[in-house]
Write a protein that holds these residues in place. Structure first.
Motif, PDB file in Angstrom:
ATOM      1  N   LYS A  43      -6.400   6.553  -6.942  1.00  0.00           N
ATOM      2  CA  LYS A  43      -5.192   7.349  -7.410  1.00  0.00           C
ATOM      3  C   LYS A  43      -5.256   7.456  -9.006  1.00  0.00           C
ATOM      4  CE  LYS A  43      -4.336   7.263  -3.020  1.00  0.00           C
ATOM      5  NZ  LYS A  43      -3.968   8.104  -2.200  1.00  0.00           N
ATOM      6  N   LEU A  75       5.492   4.565   2.690  1.00  0.00           N
ATOM      7  CA  LEU A  75       5.860   5.578   3.633  1.00  0.00           C
ATOM      8  C   LEU A  75       6.534   5.111   4.550  1.00  0.00           C
ATOM      9  CD1 LEU A  75       2.721   8.160   3.377  1.00  0.00           C
ATOM     10  CD2 LEU A  75       4.991   8.755   2.649  1.00  0.00           C
ATOM     11  N   SER A  87       1.039   5.465  -3.909  1.00  0.00           N
ATOM     12  CA  SER A  87       0.001   4.485  -3.811  1.00  0.00           C
ATOM     13  C   SER A  87      -0.959   4.135  -4.993  1.00  0.00           C
ATOM     14  CB  SER A  87      -1.106   5.292  -2.535  1.00  0.00           C
ATOM     15  OG  SER A  87      -2.311   4.573  -2.725  1.00  0.00           O
ATOM     16  N   SER A 101       0.888  -1.274  -0.091  1.00  0.00           N
ATOM     17  CA  SER A 101       0.053  -0.020   0.158  1.00  0.00           C
ATOM     18  C   SER A 101       1.016   1.180  -0.044  1.00  0.00           C
ATOM     19  CB  SER A 101      -0.748   0.031   1.179  1.00  0.00           C
ATOM     20  OG  SER A 101      -0.116   0.272   2.384  1.00  0.00           O
TER      21      SER A 101
HETATM   22  C1  LIG Z   1      -3.746   7.570  -0.594  1.00  0.00           C
HETATM   23  C2  LIG Z   1      -2.733   8.130   0.045  1.00  0.00           C
HETATM   24  C3  LIG Z   1      -1.761   7.573   0.992  1.00  0.00           C
HETATM   25  C4  LIG Z   1      -2.047   6.200   1.450  1.00  0.00           C
HETATM   26  O1  LIG Z   1      -2.182   5.190   0.605  1.00  0.00           O
HETATM   27  P1  LIG Z   1      -2.871   3.917   0.717  1.00  0.00           P
HETATM   28  O2  LIG Z   1      -2.289   3.246  -0.435  1.00  0.00           O
HETATM   29  O3  LIG Z   1      -4.365   4.444   0.768  1.00  0.00           O
HETATM   30  O4  LIG Z   1      -1.986   3.296   2.123  1.00  0.00           O
HETATM   31  C5  LIG Z   1      -0.804   8.265   1.697  1.00  0.00           C
HETATM   32  N1  LIG Z   1      -0.641   9.670   1.470  1.00  0.00           N
HETATM   33  C6  LIG Z   1      -1.326  10.492   0.691  1.00  0.00           C
HETATM   34  C7  LIG Z   1      -1.149  11.931   0.455  1.00  0.00           C
HETATM   35  C8  LIG Z   1      -2.554   9.713  -0.158  1.00  0.00           C
HETATM   36  O5  LIG Z   1      -3.349  10.440  -0.705  1.00  0.00           O
END
Ligand SMILES: *Cc1c(COP(=O)(O)O)cnc(C)c1O
Length: 364
Positions: A179, A58, A174, A53
């Motif tokens: 996205k 991160l 992500s 994910s």
């Molecule tokens: C979507 C998103 C995440 C986390 O991504 P996931 O795949 O949902 O864990 C982190 N930071 C930002 C700014 C995001 O838009």
């Protein structure tokens, strides 16, 4: 209903996923390796490491750079909570800087004010698909010997001075369905730092290079081959998706810029903004943002509020002692509203959206 987000899944995506299923290799395998190579090439980095994910990307990126207990990491409160939760996971403390009025991205001058001897890294978020002020952020990082870990989860293909986001420091992407490209769930770390990439590969798989030999504490944060097969097809489509978003955004701005009480998105001259979200500010005296959102919904127009409550004001963050005042973020949280511009939105949808907003704001 015109939804605020909709992933585009075509026949090629379906064939790719069923191909992976039929191959019998359904956990992390060759497709993940192929996706990593293709993504590194796209982002212009030496390495890319696929994980489960964006949050994992991160988390692993921070750990791979040895961020942990006792460290402070400066980020923005005007973002998805994963940006700062991932810092908490490592034992480090997120420190919030305020944002810029016009771009909603982290304000470099506010970063400078928050630096202490404990500060180890800056996590800029390229919010809505537009890069943060990377020239200034890199300068601050260099002057203060700080790492830069970019939250590029909303910025696949976005550039700053023609350089890809995710290639300035170590990047985290992500592939959640909302996205600009998706693998269902999924994430990617991009970096030029060989030892960080090697460390990230170990952390995603229980700290092992060789199966059943564990050199450090790690997790299971791997991507599957089905997800990677889907990602390979979506990555090939990404530039096309982004161009449609940009065209939709331009068209919408040309319609909305004449309406009183709406502030259209501000595009920095350094940036290719890929419009993960097309976000306007409603500062009309005649209607509240949330009422405008309901009226749009009644007319079949989906909207999103990203984000209604800045992170330092979230109940959980208050519980753990946060008590900051970050007025630019707090005001933005009460005024922003995002409108659909994803690749399935048609020109007539955009006309419907702009006409509805014109009527709602003029009180008709
Ligand atoms: C979507 C998103 C995440 C986390 O991504 P996931 O795949 O949902 O864990 C982190 N930071 C930002 C700014 C995001 O838009």
């Amino acid at each position: 209903m015109i939804p605020i987000a909709k992933p585009f899944i075509g026949e090629e995506e379906i064939d790719a996923v069923t191909g992976a299923l039929r191959s019998g290799n359904i956990a992390e395998g060759q497709k993940v390796k192929d996706f990593e190579s293709a993504f590194a090439e796209y982002a212009g980095t030496s390495y890319a490491v696929a994980v489960s994910s964006g949050t994992a990307a991160l988390h692993v990126a921070l750990l791979a750079h040895n961020i942990g207990t006792g460290d402070e990491v400066i980020t923005t409160p005007f973002t998805f909570v994963a940006s700062s939760n991932s810092i908490l996971f490592t034992g480090a403390r997120p420190v919030f800087a305020d944002i810029e009025e016009n771009t909603y991205n982290i304000d470099p001058e506010s970063i400078v004010e928050k630096i202490t001897p404990k500060t180890k890294a800056i996590v800029p978020v390229h919010l809505y698909g537009q890069a943060a002020d990377m020239r200034r952020i890199l300068e601050i990082a260099q002057d203060n010997n700080l790492l830069v870990i970019e939250d590029a989860c909303q910025a696949h293909g976005a550039t700053y001075d023609n350089k890809m986001t995710g290639s300035f420091g170590t990047g985290a992407f992500s592939f959640y369905p909302t996205k600009n490209m998706t693998t269902g769930e999924g994430g990617m770390i991009t970096t030029d730092d060989k030892s960080a990439a090697e460390c990230a590969r170990m952390i995603r798989s229980h700290g092992s290079k060789q199966r059943y030999f564990h050199e450090m504490l790690g997790y299971n944060l791997r991507m599957t081959d089905m997800a990677a097969a889907l990602g390979l097809v979506q990555l090939r489509r990404l530039d096309g998706f982004n161009q449609t978003r940009i065209n939709n955004a331009e068209y919408l701005s040309s319609r909305l810029n004449k309406i009183k009480g709406i502030k259209i998105p501000c595009i920095s001259g350094h940036c290719r903004h890929v419009f993960h979200q097309y976000t306007v500010r409603l500062n009309s005296e005649s209607i509240l943002r949330d009422d405008a959102a309901s009226l749009l919904s009644n007319r079949g127009i989906g909207t999103g509020i990203y984000y209604p409550l800045p992170i330092h004001k979230q109940p959980f963050y208050k519980q753990i002692g946060y008590n900051d005042s970050l007025p630019v973020s707090e005001r933005a949280a009460s005024e922003v509203i995002s409108l659909p511009v994803h690749p399935s939105v048609s020109k007539s949808d955009l006309d419907t959206i702009s006409e509805a907003l014109r009527e709602i704001l003029s009180g008709c």
